[in-house]
Scaffold this motif. Structure first.
Motif, PDB file in Angstrom:
ATOM      1  N   TYR A 194       0.725  -1.158   0.124  1.00  0.00           N
ATOM      2  CA  TYR A 194      -0.181  -0.102   0.050  1.00  0.00           C
ATOM      3  C   TYR A 194       0.852   1.327   0.013  1.00  0.00           C
ATOM      4  CZ  TYR A 194      -3.993  -3.032   1.094  1.00  0.00           C
ATOM      5  OH  TYR A 194      -5.086  -3.896   0.838  1.00  0.00           O
ATOM      6  N   TYR A 195       2.090   0.985   0.720  1.00  0.00           N
ATOM      7  CA  TYR A 195       3.087   2.266   0.378  1.00  0.00           C
ATOM      8  C   TYR A 195       3.264   2.615  -0.706  1.00  0.00           C
ATOM      9  CZ  TYR A 195       3.298   2.124   5.621  1.00  0.00           C
ATOM     10  OH  TYR A 195       2.969   1.938   7.013  1.00  0.00           O
ATOM     11  N   LYS A 196       3.404   1.431  -1.838  1.00  0.00           N
ATOM     12  CA  LYS A 196       3.622   1.788  -3.057  1.00  0.00           C
ATOM     13  C   LYS A 196       2.455   2.825  -3.758  1.00  0.00           C
ATOM     14  CE  LYS A 196       6.212   1.302  -6.915  1.00  0.00           C
ATOM     15  NZ  LYS A 196       7.691   1.837  -7.173  1.00  0.00           N
ATOM     16  N   ILE A 200       2.818   6.431  -5.369  1.00  0.00           N
ATOM     17  CA  ILE A 200       2.080   6.615  -6.644  1.00  0.00           C
ATOM     18  C   ILE A 200       1.405   7.880  -6.706  1.00  0.00           C
ATOM     19  CG2 ILE A 200       0.867   5.873  -8.464  1.00  0.00           C
ATOM     20  CD1 ILE A 200       2.017   3.009  -8.065  1.00  0.00           C
ATOM     21  N   ARG A 201       0.336   7.758  -5.621  1.00  0.00           N
ATOM     22  CA  ARG A 201      -0.598   8.865  -5.529  1.00  0.00           C
ATOM     23  C   ARG A 201       0.052  10.427  -5.155  1.00  0.00           C
ATOM     24  NH1 ARG A 201      -3.473   5.078  -2.550  1.00  0.00           N
ATOM     25  NH2 ARG A 201      -3.117   5.908  -0.689  1.00  0.00           N
ATOM     26  N   LEU A 202       1.111  10.311  -4.429  1.00  0.00           N
ATOM     27  CA  LEU A 202       1.857  11.220  -3.823  1.00  0.00           C
ATOM     28  C   LEU A 202       2.410  11.868  -5.254  1.00  0.00           C
ATOM     29  CD1 LEU A 202       2.926  13.255  -1.853  1.00  0.00           C
ATOM     30  CD2 LEU A 202       4.834  11.813  -1.439  1.00  0.00           C
ATOM     31  N   LYS A 203       3.099  11.113  -6.034  1.00  0.00           N
ATOM     32  CA  LYS A 203       3.788  11.664  -7.339  1.00  0.00           C
ATOM     33  C   LYS A 203       2.794  12.514  -8.017  1.00  0.00           C
ATOM     34  CE  LYS A 203       7.124  11.916 -10.145  1.00  0.00           C
ATOM     35  NZ  LYS A 203       8.371  13.050  -9.901  1.00  0.00           N
ATOM     36  N   SER A 254       2.818  16.070  -9.369  1.00  0.00           N
ATOM     37  CA  SER A 254       2.774  16.685 -10.826  1.00  0.00           C
ATOM     38  C   SER A 254       1.535  17.719 -10.882  1.00  0.00           C
ATOM     39  CB  SER A 254       2.149  15.406 -11.556  1.00  0.00           C
ATOM     40  OG  SER A 254       2.258  15.880 -13.130  1.00  0.00           O
ATOM     41  N   GLU A 255       0.405  17.706 -10.389  1.00  0.00           N
ATOM     42  CA  GLU A 255      -0.589  18.588 -10.190  1.00  0.00           C
ATOM     43  C   GLU A 255      -0.249  19.951  -9.690  1.00  0.00           C
ATOM     44  OE1 GLU A 255      -3.963  16.697  -8.182  1.00  0.00           O
ATOM     45  OE2 GLU A 255      -4.259  15.343  -9.788  1.00  0.00           O
ATOM     46  N   TYR A 256       0.783  19.761  -8.662  1.00  0.00           N
ATOM     47  CA  TYR A 256       1.316  21.233  -7.928  1.00  0.00           C
ATOM     48  C   TYR A 256       2.142  21.825  -8.950  1.00  0.00           C
ATOM     49  CZ  TYR A 256      -0.425  19.268  -3.599  1.00  0.00           C
ATOM     50  OH  TYR A 256      -1.297  18.855  -2.488  1.00  0.00           O
TER      51      TYR A 256
END
Length: 463
Positions: free
Chosen positions: A197-199, A203-206, A210-212
């Protein structure tokens, strides 16, 4: 002519022979011994052994008896079997509170004979009692037991102890294996799987980063569109853009650090807690092509560089005209990564400042590799990885023992450690068919390991 080890064995056999001649047991007692030994060897379960123990005195001498053994969990005596009651179910076994002694003694109408374990195995069993006693054999009524019979029963109790001890260890090992298998299943369910789940989190954090970044670019475009304005809004937007830019840069660095930590931790978790290790009782290799420099050494150096800098340790990986080139071998990447990790970790702890022949103060760790032609036999070259740290040289005796389990060199005083890390290194390297070693040198110590480089197992081509 017998060599010394065999001489000692024959002396022990001769001594035991003379002892039995002195005992001079009558035929019935010899048969009782033989019956017990034969039946004890034929069975595995400890519960059946309990019944044999009380059945032999009853069948041969018409003695009633009760058997008490020490419970592993409570370290208290419990009655497990008797000629009148039979085998007592585990749930009905009640702790007993009569005195513990390593010599026979009388209690009411009974004689209690201590059952001693094999002294060489006593430390392997986690009993809390100080006396090496596994239990007691109670014989009653004591009036039926004369002095000669009492001597025989004492020897019989000793024979019980050796067999009972082995059966207990077998049962203990079976229980440990069962627990280990359950633990492995729990680890897979509660550690390995959730780690995935950390993976997904990364992925969500990346994606958010990108949106930022896109928002930052939109803000920049908006600022460019009003460039030339002199009002406070333009100045405020420029400051906000600068803060957003710095924040994104910091988040990007944190994401990279988290990703590297996740990859490192995941690799170690999968490698150390691999189900195959527990099922086979040894490290099981999962070999793959691995570029040592880019996949192992550089990631580890990035993790340890801050610690090296903090301790003022210089890292040198280009000594002794060894070119900075890539070496690719066919190994278990996770296990070999931990070998390198152990060396880097030790370098942080044990590297010391020294003065070289020119009077310069140096404190460094260096690593390189060498190709050793025909090291493992004709046509089987070796790749030797060297790790040198400055400091006081080890003694030759300490250098020889450095990779032994639990050994800590005299120079390691004051540093935390168990003496297990380098033993782990030796195990992993030897499973790969390699060798380890340590060479004390004038300004420090060189530890190394060498792996075989077979043609079919490596992508490295000899020049």
């Amino acid at each position: 002519m017998l060599n010394d080890p065999m001489k000692e064995v024959f002396e022990r056999v001769r001594s035991k022979k003379e002892s039995y001649q002195r005992y001079n047991f009558e035929r019935l007692k010899e048969e009782a011994f033989a019956t017990f030994f034969d039946l004890a060897q034929e069975i595995i379960g400890v519960e059946i052994l309990y019944q044999i123990i009380v059945a032999v005195p009853k069948e041969f001498f018409d003695y009633e008896s009760r058997l008490y053994v020490i419970d592993f969990k409570t370290s208290r005596l419990t009655k497990v079997c008797g000629t009148e009651q039979g085998l007592i179910p585990p749930a009905q076994r009640i702790p007993q509170d009569f005195p513990i002694s390593d010599t026979p003694y009388e209690l009411n109408e009974s004689i209690l004979f201590p059952i001693r374990g094999n002294e060489a195995l006593t430390k392997s069993v986690p009993f809390l009692l100080q006396l090496p006693v596994l239990g007691f054999l109670e014989i009653y009524p004591r009036q039926k037991v004369d002095e000669r019979d009492r001597f025989f029963m004492e020897k019989y109790a000793n024979r019980i102890g050796y067999n009972l001890h082995q059966k207990m260890l077998i049962q203990q090992n079976i229980d440990h294996i069962r627990f280990t298998n359950q633990l492995v299943a729990d680890i897979e369910h509660n550690v390995i799987s959730p780690n995935l789940y950390y993976k997904l989190f990364l992925i969500r954090l990346k994606r958010l980063l990108s949106e930022y970044r896109q928002a930052q670019e939109r803000l920049r475009d908006a600022i460019v569109s009003i460039q030339g304005s002199t009002g406070p809004l333009y100045s405020e937007l420029c400051q906000i853009h600068q803060l957003v830019f710095q924040g994104n840069e910091s988040l990007e660095e944190e994401w990279k650090a988290l990703s590297k930590h996740f990859e490192h931790t995941s690799l170690f978790l999968e490698t150390l807690l691999r189900r195959d290790h527990f099922e086979k009782g040894t490290y099981v290799l999962r070999k793959q092509t691995c570029n040592f420099r880019t996949e192992i050494i550089q990631p580890l150096l990035e993790r340890y560089q801050r610690l090296f800098d903090k301790r003022g340790i210089v890292v040198d990986n280009r000594i002794e005209n060894v070119p900075d080139e890539q070496v690719t071998l066919f190994v278990d990447k996770g296990l070999i990564s931990q070998v390198f990790d152990n060396f880097f970790s030790n370098a942080v702890k044990y590297t010391q400042e020294v003065e070289d022949q020119l009077g310069n103060r140096i404190k460094l760790v260096s690593y390189n590799r060498q190709i050793l032609r025909d090291f493992f036999g004709e046509g089987i070259h070796g790749v030797r990885f060297n790790f040198f740290t400055t400091g006081k040289p080890l003694s030759q005796e300490d250098a020889k023992r450095l990779f032994e389990e639990g050994f800590r060199a005299s120079l390691s005083a004051g540093q935390k450690g168990s003496g297990h890390g380098l033993h782990f290194v030796r195990n992993v390297v030897e499973i790969h068919g390699g060798k380890v070693g340590c060479e004390p040198q004038p300004y420090g110590n060189l530890v190394y390991f060498t792996l075989p480089m077979k043609e079919q197992d490596t992508a490295y081509k000899m020049g």
